[in-house]
Design a protein around this motif. Sequence first.
Motif, PDB file in Angstrom:
ATOM      1  N   ASP A 103      38.499  35.934  38.613  1.00 49.23           N
ATOM      2  CA  ASP A 103      38.133  36.734  39.775  1.00 49.23           C
ATOM      3  C   ASP A 103      37.272  35.958  40.754  1.00 49.23           C
ATOM      4  OD1 ASP A 103      35.825  36.585  38.355  1.00 49.23           O
ATOM      5  OD2 ASP A 103      35.309  38.704  38.533  1.00 49.23           O
TER       6      ASP A 103
ATOM      7  N   ARG B  32      41.982  35.269  45.788  1.00 50.51           N
ATOM      8  CA  ARG B  32      42.714  34.926  44.565  1.00 50.51           C
ATOM      9  C   ARG B  32      44.215  35.025  44.786  1.00 50.51           C
ATOM     10  NH1 ARG B  32      44.529  38.486  40.466  1.00 50.51           N
ATOM     11  NH2 ARG B  32      44.698  37.527  38.402  1.00 50.51           N
TER      12      ARG B  32
ATOM     13  N   THR C 139      37.158  38.574  47.050  1.00 50.80           N
ATOM     14  CA  THR C 139      37.519  37.540  46.074  1.00 50.80           C
ATOM     15  C   THR C 139      38.914  37.784  45.512  1.00 50.80           C
ATOM     16  OG1 THR C 139      36.350  38.815  44.371  1.00 50.80           O
ATOM     17  CG2 THR C 139      35.163  37.002  45.401  1.00 50.80           C
ATOM     18  N   TYR C 140      39.304  39.036  45.405  1.00 45.71           N
ATOM     19  CA  TYR C 140      40.668  39.339  44.954  1.00 45.71           C
ATOM     20  C   TYR C 140      41.685  38.872  45.994  1.00 45.71           C
ATOM     21  CZ  TYR C 140      44.875  42.018  43.931  1.00 45.71           C
ATOM     22  OH  TYR C 140      46.176  42.385  43.692  1.00 45.71           O
TER      23      TYR C 140
ATOM     24  N   VAL D   3      34.062  42.222  45.609  1.00 45.72           N
ATOM     25  CA  VAL D   3      35.173  42.071  44.675  1.00 45.72           C
ATOM     26  C   VAL D   3      36.504  42.027  45.414  1.00 45.72           C
ATOM     27  CG1 VAL D   3      36.435  43.177  42.788  1.00 45.72           C
ATOM     28  CG2 VAL D   3      33.939  43.144  42.765  1.00 45.72           C
ATOM     29  N   VAL D   4      36.658  42.862  46.434  1.00 42.60           N
ATOM     30  CA  VAL D   4      37.934  42.931  47.154  1.00 42.60           C
ATOM     31  C   VAL D   4      38.244  41.604  47.858  1.00 42.60           C
ATOM     32  CG1 VAL D   4      39.163  44.082  49.029  1.00 42.60           C
ATOM     33  CG2 VAL D   4      37.778  45.421  47.456  1.00 42.60           C
TER      34      VAL D   4
ATOM     35  N   ASP E 106      43.545  35.246  35.294  1.00 43.22           N
ATOM     36  CA  ASP E 106      42.652  36.390  35.366  1.00 43.22           C
ATOM     37  C   ASP E 106      41.319  36.048  36.018  1.00 43.22           C
ATOM     38  OD1 ASP E 106      41.620  34.791  33.403  1.00 43.22           O
ATOM     39  OD2 ASP E 106      41.061  36.452  32.074  1.00 43.22           O
TER      40      ASP E 106
ATOM     41  N   ARG F 129      38.160  48.617  42.945  1.00 43.22           N
ATOM     42  CA  ARG F 129      37.274  47.661  42.285  1.00 43.22           C
ATOM     43  C   ARG F 129      37.174  47.943  40.784  1.00 43.22           C
ATOM     44  NH1 ARG F 129      31.440  46.135  43.380  1.00 43.22           N
ATOM     45  NH2 ARG F 129      30.822  45.054  41.491  1.00 43.22           N
TER      46      ARG F 129
ATOM     47  N   PHE G 126      40.526  47.228  39.020  1.00 41.61           N
ATOM     48  CA  PHE G 126      40.797  45.789  38.974  1.00 41.61           C
ATOM     49  C   PHE G 126      39.934  45.106  37.930  1.00 41.61           C
ATOM     50  CE2 PHE G 126      39.476  41.551  40.675  1.00 41.61           C
ATOM     51  CZ  PHE G 126      40.652  40.873  40.356  1.00 41.61           C
ATOM     52  N   ARG G 127      38.658  45.425  37.897  1.00 39.67           N
ATOM     53  CA  ARG G 127      37.758  44.781  36.937  1.00 39.67           C
ATOM     54  C   ARG G 127      38.085  45.190  35.499  1.00 39.67           C
ATOM     55  NH1 ARG G 127      34.748  40.563  38.393  1.00 39.67           N
ATOM     56  NH2 ARG G 127      32.949  41.261  37.187  1.00 39.67           N
TER      57      ARG G 127
END
Length: 302
Positions: A256, A243, A239-240, A236-237, A254, A28, A31-32
């Motif tokens: 997210d 994506r 949504t990644y 976050v994972v 980019d 996380r 990635f951010r």
Amino acid sequence: MVLSPSMIQMKAGTSVVQGMAIALTIFRVLFRLHIRRFWWEDAWAAIAGLCGMAHLINSWVHLFSHGTTCVVAFWATTFTSTCINWTVRMSILFAIARVARPTQRLFRLFMGFAIFFFLMWGGFIVQKARNFESSSDWYQLPCPSCRIDRSMAAYQLATKFVADTILVVFSFRLIWNVTLPSRQRRMILAIFASSIIMSMFSLFHATAHFLFATWTETVAVNLEASFCLIICNLLVVVTYAYRVLNRKPDDPKDDDYSSAIPSVPTSQRLTTIALAETSASLRPFDSPATFFPDRKEDTRSV
């Protein structure tokens, strides 16, 4: 202290879960940072991850050491588990604040809740330290450890329940009062569900404590800390993963998929939000002036 095979297996099993939680935290944060969207909630998640590493290491040291080293490892383990639980809740609170894109009034309310969370967290740490220091007899045990009394366990459960209720109510309010784009709605629903799951683990921990089930409580503490960290980072994972698997030709490279919701005057109804505008409105919030849109943006038609 003689360790039975079942104790070692139990500790190994919970350590695997803790390792997964730490790995998700590292992913996380990287990635951010990579997409240049490292916000306050990511900083809280990073602190939770560091506490998770300290908790994992010290729990093994406590299991195999003795004397002063074992005592120090116990103190570190018990306090880092508390810090994990509360830094995760702080991260989720700031995630709601970013996605909601509040007005100045809501910004102050969010900051008030953050201070309230911090006071409950700090108050429990102080009370726990006083409880452990009230008697030093447990220092002489083969595997030194000390249990908090029932009143403190009730206080711990109550503060976690209050914090989770605040997170649930604010998540539900965002969905109920405003028509959101599907991506923001999924983000808010994930926060809503994660807060409920954390409350369930807190209840499991408290139940084991009240029943004096020592090893069950040990498992509960490890699982609560681990799953709180996993739940925090899944926001976050997931949504990644969406994506990567569901990218459309017009999606920003980019993005997210957790962009903030531009605020509008209360007299207007929010119906749709252009993705380009939503992505462009993102910026770190170092102060109230940068946390919510300027007045010119507020008067802009959506």
